[in-house]
Scaffold this active site. Structure first.
Site, PDB file in Angstrom:
ATOM      1  N   ARG A  46      49.108  43.258  57.857  1.00 31.04           N
ATOM      2  CA  ARG A  46      50.042  42.130  57.827  1.00 31.04           C
ATOM      3  C   ARG A  46      50.623  41.838  59.208  1.00 31.04           C
ATOM      4  O   ARG A  46      50.932  40.677  59.512  1.00 31.04           O
ATOM      5  CB  ARG A  46      51.155  42.398  56.815  1.00 31.04           C
ATOM      6  CG  ARG A  46      50.652  42.198  55.405  1.00 31.04           C
ATOM      7  CD  ARG A  46      51.694  42.513  54.388  1.00 31.04           C
ATOM      8  NE  ARG A  46      51.279  42.008  53.089  1.00 31.04           N
ATOM      9  CZ  ARG A  46      51.817  42.366  51.948  1.00 31.04           C
ATOM     10  NH1 ARG A  46      52.803  43.242  51.927  1.00 31.04           N
ATOM     11  NH2 ARG A  46      51.384  41.866  50.814  1.00 31.04           N
ATOM     12  N   LYS A 208      45.721  45.596  33.736  1.00 25.67           N
ATOM     13  CA  LYS A 208      46.176  44.883  32.537  1.00 25.67           C
ATOM     14  C   LYS A 208      45.589  43.500  32.366  1.00 25.67           C
ATOM     15  O   LYS A 208      45.519  42.716  33.312  1.00 25.67           O
ATOM     16  CB  LYS A 208      47.690  44.715  32.631  1.00 25.67           C
ATOM     17  CG  LYS A 208      48.458  45.994  32.424  1.00 25.67           C
ATOM     18  CD  LYS A 208      49.880  45.572  32.316  1.00 25.67           C
ATOM     19  CE  LYS A 208      50.862  46.682  32.174  1.00 25.67           C
ATOM     20  NZ  LYS A 208      52.180  46.171  32.510  1.00 25.67           N
ATOM     21  N   GLY A 360      46.871  42.708  47.336  1.00 27.37           N
ATOM     22  CA  GLY A 360      47.294  43.901  46.605  1.00 27.37           C
ATOM     23  C   GLY A 360      46.217  44.963  46.560  1.00 27.37           C
ATOM     24  O   GLY A 360      45.592  45.273  47.565  1.00 27.37           O
ATOM     25  N   GLY A 383      50.620  38.906  44.637  1.00 28.61           N
ATOM     26  CA  GLY A 383      51.319  38.061  43.664  1.00 28.61           C
ATOM     27  C   GLY A 383      51.222  36.592  44.031  1.00 28.61           C
ATOM     28  O   GLY A 383      50.950  35.734  43.183  1.00 28.61           O
TER      29      GLY A 383
HETATM   30  P1  AMP Z   1      46.092  45.591  39.118  1.00 31.76           P
HETATM   31  O1  AMP Z   1      47.321  45.717  39.950  1.00 31.76           O
HETATM   32  O2  AMP Z   1      46.298  45.008  37.776  1.00 31.76           O
HETATM   33  O3  AMP Z   1      44.943  44.946  39.879  1.00 31.76           O
HETATM   34  O4  AMP Z   1      45.650  47.078  38.769  1.00 31.76           O
HETATM   35  C1  AMP Z   1      45.268  47.987  39.736  1.00 31.76           C
HETATM   36  C2  AMP Z   1      45.302  49.350  39.130  1.00 31.76           C
HETATM   37  O5  AMP Z   1      44.444  49.397  38.004  1.00 31.76           O
HETATM   38  C3  AMP Z   1      44.821  50.433  40.078  1.00 31.76           C
HETATM   39  O6  AMP Z   1      45.901  51.254  40.403  1.00 31.76           O
HETATM   40  C4  AMP Z   1      43.784  51.176  39.275  1.00 31.76           C
HETATM   41  O7  AMP Z   1      43.898  52.589  39.348  1.00 31.76           O
HETATM   42  C5  AMP Z   1      44.046  50.723  37.853  1.00 31.76           C
HETATM   43  N1  AMP Z   1      42.860  50.862  37.010  1.00 31.76           N
HETATM   44  C6  AMP Z   1      41.652  50.319  37.210  1.00 31.76           C
HETATM   45  N2  AMP Z   1      40.780  50.747  36.265  1.00 31.76           N
HETATM   46  C7  AMP Z   1      41.459  51.586  35.461  1.00 31.76           C
HETATM   47  C8  AMP Z   1      41.118  52.357  34.324  1.00 31.76           C
HETATM   48  N3  AMP Z   1      39.864  52.343  33.851  1.00 31.76           N
HETATM   49  N4  AMP Z   1      42.066  53.096  33.723  1.00 31.76           N
HETATM   50  C9  AMP Z   1      43.319  53.101  34.223  1.00 31.76           C
HETATM   51  N5  AMP Z   1      43.706  52.408  35.303  1.00 31.76           N
HETATM   52  C10 AMP Z   1      42.789  51.663  35.930  1.00 31.76           C
END
Ligand code: AMP
Length: 405
Positions: A46, A208, A360, A383
């Site tokens: 950044r 999620k 992110g 975000g």
């Molecule tokens: P996000 O911020 O929604 O893009 O999520 C990123 C996070 O999702 C990372 O910290 C990953 O460790 C987690 N993640 C990805 N795949 C899995 C999985 N199969 N089980 C649990 N966490 C996961």
């Protein structure tokens, strides 16, 4: 085919090039929110991304005041969130004197600004040390206004927040616009919204489904297909009655996932989900095993996509002309569960597509994979980039847009 979705993009927004900066007090809001480990900067992306606008302002004779937030400090005493290391690094990178100022609202600071010489800049200490920042408080903005002839926002990663230095302050200033970083971010993100090169796929992953619903909704009429990995995928698999063991599933989103699958099919678009997985007994395990098919045994959970999935996802990337990637394919923070995520980065690196990576975790994954330099663009704002793509108005941009009748 759906009509291209309009984006207001940069319409009505001035850039730093539009102003005469000579001897003007230029207030430059940056996103210098870098990760620190014991006061050491662990990723300076950044800072580096902010340099072009800083250099431009200095080269054009500005009296430059830099402002940024860093982390979520509990108050002015929270020195773990000081911008001091950032100031030092800026000073080294630009070969200039960076004067860190704790009290923006003081005669001393105002005098310092007026006496700034060439190759000197002022860096305001973490703006979040002031309670008014996150409250978008006019009083805090008013206190800063005497430091501003020209207001420039180049903090893309903070532009989705209505905070005082992003939103209240520019409302008080006539001459205002964006810097080069935001200009670049919007130009690239618009390539995903307005007449994208086809075929166009969105590769989504991460923890999620709920975090990505709005962007799926926006992109469903624009993309040719979705490729879904990461924990998100288990909700989609379970929605089709495939057993996913103890994998992370958002039970309350199963119906949504079912509807989404039907809507994607109804539009004749592709949805690729994992066909095999790396599984472990616990999220804390450091090694896993590959399943022979799509089902995950009751006692195990999915932690990464498997080799057959990597191949299928890789083909889709190879055939695409535009790819938006947001979210890791597995728990990439654990080295033995990072293969799927890094393989996706490699496939993107080797493709000629326009490949744009959301910020992110995906930016961190691209960086760690070693392929970051091969991407068309990696957003500096996680975000903010998602909110922009899903069609939300970013307060930090809207406040700079000239009103049209
Ligand atoms: P996000 O911020 O929604 O893009 O999520 C990123 C996070 O999702 C990372 O910290 C990953 O460790 C987690 N993640 C990805 N795949 C899995 C999985 N199969 N089980 C649990 N966490 C996961």
């Amino acid at each position: 085919m759906a009509a291209p979705i309009a984006s207001n993009g940069l319409k009505g927004i001035k850039t730093i090039r539009d102003f005469d900066l000579q001897d003007k007090k230029v207030f430059l809001r940056l996103d210098l929110n870098v990760p620190l480990d014991n006061g050491k900067i662990t990723d300076e992306t950044r800072i580096l991304a902010s340099l072009p606008t800083i250099k431009y302002a200095l080269d054009h004779g500005a009296k430059l005041i830099l402002a940024s937030h860093l982390g979520r400090p509990k108050g002015p005493g929270d020195k773990s969130n000081s911008l001091e290391p950032v100031g030092k690094r800026l000073s080294e990178l630009l070969n200039i004197e960076v004067m860190l100022t704790e009290e923006p609202d003081s005669d001393a600071t105002r005098a310092l600004v007026n006496s700034l010489k060439k190759n000197q800049v002022i860096l305001l200490e973490n703006v979040r040390y002031h309670a008014g920042e996150t409250k978008d408080a006019p009083e805090f903005a008013q206190a800063l206004a005497p430091l501003v002839d020209v207001y420039i926002n180049d903090a893309f990663g903070a532009s989705h927040r209505a905070h005082a230095t992003i939103h209240a302050l520019p409302q008080m200033i006539k001459e205002k616009g964006i810097g080069f970083l935001i200009e670049k971010e919007i130009q690239f993100l618009d390539q995903l919204l307005v007449n994208p090169k086809k075929p166009y796929i969105a590769v989504l992953g991460g923890a999620k489904v709920s975090d990505k619903i709005a962007v799926i909704e926006k992109l469903i009429d624009i993309v040719d297909g979705f490729v879904i990995g990461g924990a998100m995928a288990y909700t989609f698999l379970k929605a089709q009655n495939i057993s996913v063991g103890k994998s992370l599933v958002e039970t309350e989103k199963l119906n949504y996932a079912r509807e989404m699958i039907a809507r994607i099919e109804a539009r004749n678009k592709t949805l690729l989900l994992p066909v095999d997985h790396v599984v472990a007994n616990s999220i804390k395990d450091t090694a896993g095993e590959v399943t022979s098919g799509v089902s995950i045994p009751e006692t195990q959970l999915g932690v990464d996509i498997g080799p057959a999935t990597i191949k299928i996802f890789g083909e889709a990337i190879k055939n695409a002309a535009t790819v938006f990637w947001n979210g890791p394919m597995g728990i990439f923070e654990t080295p033995s569960f990072s293969k799927g995520t890094f393989a996706i980065a490699e496939k993107l690196a080797n493709s000629n597509a326009v490949k744009i990576v959301g910020g992110g975790d995906s930016a961190a994954a691209a960086e760690q994979s070693g392929y970051a330099s091969k991407m068309t663009h990696i957003s500096t704002g996680g975000g903010a980039s998602l909110e922009y793509l899903q069609g939300d108005k970013l307060p930090g941009l809207e406040v700079l847009r000239a009103r049209t009748k």
